[in-house]
Scaffold this motif. Structure first.
Motif, PDB file in Angstrom:
ATOM      1  N   THR A  46     -18.748  -7.404 -12.473  1.00  0.00           N
ATOM      2  CA  THR A  46     -17.622  -8.054 -11.805  1.00  0.00           C
ATOM      3  C   THR A  46     -16.673  -8.637 -12.860  1.00  0.00           C
ATOM      4  O   THR A  46     -17.070  -8.831 -14.015  1.00  0.00           O
TER       5      THR A  46
ATOM      6  N   SER B 180     -13.373   2.802  -3.179  1.00  0.00           N
ATOM      7  CA  SER B 180     -14.679   2.151  -3.062  1.00  0.00           C
ATOM      8  C   SER B 180     -14.680   0.713  -3.565  1.00  0.00           C
ATOM      9  O   SER B 180     -15.562  -0.060  -3.218  1.00  0.00           O
TER      10      SER B 180
ATOM     11  N   THR C 193     -10.823  -0.832 -11.143  1.00  0.00           N
ATOM     12  CA  THR C 193     -11.699  -0.430 -10.042  1.00  0.00           C
ATOM     13  C   THR C 193     -11.139   0.782  -9.304  1.00  0.00           C
ATOM     14  O   THR C 193      -9.942   1.048  -9.333  1.00  0.00           O
TER      15      THR C 193
ATOM     16  N   ARG D 241     -15.377  -0.127  -6.471  1.00  0.00           N
ATOM     17  CA  ARG D 241     -16.373  -0.183  -7.539  1.00  0.00           C
ATOM     18  C   ARG D 241     -15.700  -0.039  -8.903  1.00  0.00           C
ATOM     19  O   ARG D 241     -14.699   0.653  -9.040  1.00  0.00           O
ATOM     20  N   SER D 242     -16.266  -0.684  -9.905  1.00  0.00           N
ATOM     21  CA  SER D 242     -15.735  -0.610 -11.262  1.00  0.00           C
ATOM     22  C   SER D 242     -15.722   0.830 -11.758  1.00  0.00           C
ATOM     23  O   SER D 242     -16.626   1.613 -11.466  1.00  0.00           O
TER      24      SER D 242
ATOM     25  N   TYR E 138     -21.286  -0.095 -13.872  1.00  0.00           N
ATOM     26  CA  TYR E 138     -20.443   0.055 -12.684  1.00  0.00           C
ATOM     27  C   TYR E 138     -20.587  -1.088 -11.694  1.00  0.00           C
ATOM     28  O   TYR E 138     -19.740  -1.283 -10.845  1.00  0.00           O
ATOM     29  N   ASP E 139     -21.662  -1.881 -11.822  1.00  0.00           N
ATOM     30  CA  ASP E 139     -21.868  -2.997 -10.895  1.00  0.00           C
ATOM     31  C   ASP E 139     -21.361  -4.326 -11.452  1.00  0.00           C
ATOM     32  O   ASP E 139     -21.592  -5.379 -10.864  1.00  0.00           O
TER      33      ASP E 139
END
Length: 87
Positions: A13, A38, A34, A40-41, A10-11
């Motif tokens: 890029t 949020s 994403t 976030r992925s 999830y972190d």
């Protein structure tokens, strides 16, 4: 060739995904999905490779490979059906 990549951390890029696949050929486009709130992925992405040969090579090599403690899922992307859009 367009590939679906699942079970991403999830972190991660978009440049990291692109770099991972650029080892196997020319990456035309990378689309990391994403969360709209949020940023976030969501844990999956689509990568477009310049040729089928490069796509198959990347898919065979990276499918079920460990990346940041997660087992990647790589397969050919299924084209979206034309019709009604989701809300």
């Amino acid at each position: 060739m367009k590939l679906f990549i699942g079970n991403l951390p999830y972190d991660i890029t978009e440049p990291e995904v692109s770099d991972l696949f650029s080892e196997y050929g020319e990456v035309i486009n990378t689309n990391l999905i994403t969360d709209q709130f949020s940023g976030r992925s969501k844990g999956f992405a689509f990568v477009e490779m310049s040729s089928r040969g490069e796509g198959h090579k990347a898919m065979e090599t990276l499918n079920r490979r460990q990346f940041k403690h997660r087992e990647l899922v790589c397969k050919e992307a299924i084209p979206q059906k034309k019709g009604k859009k989701r809300r």
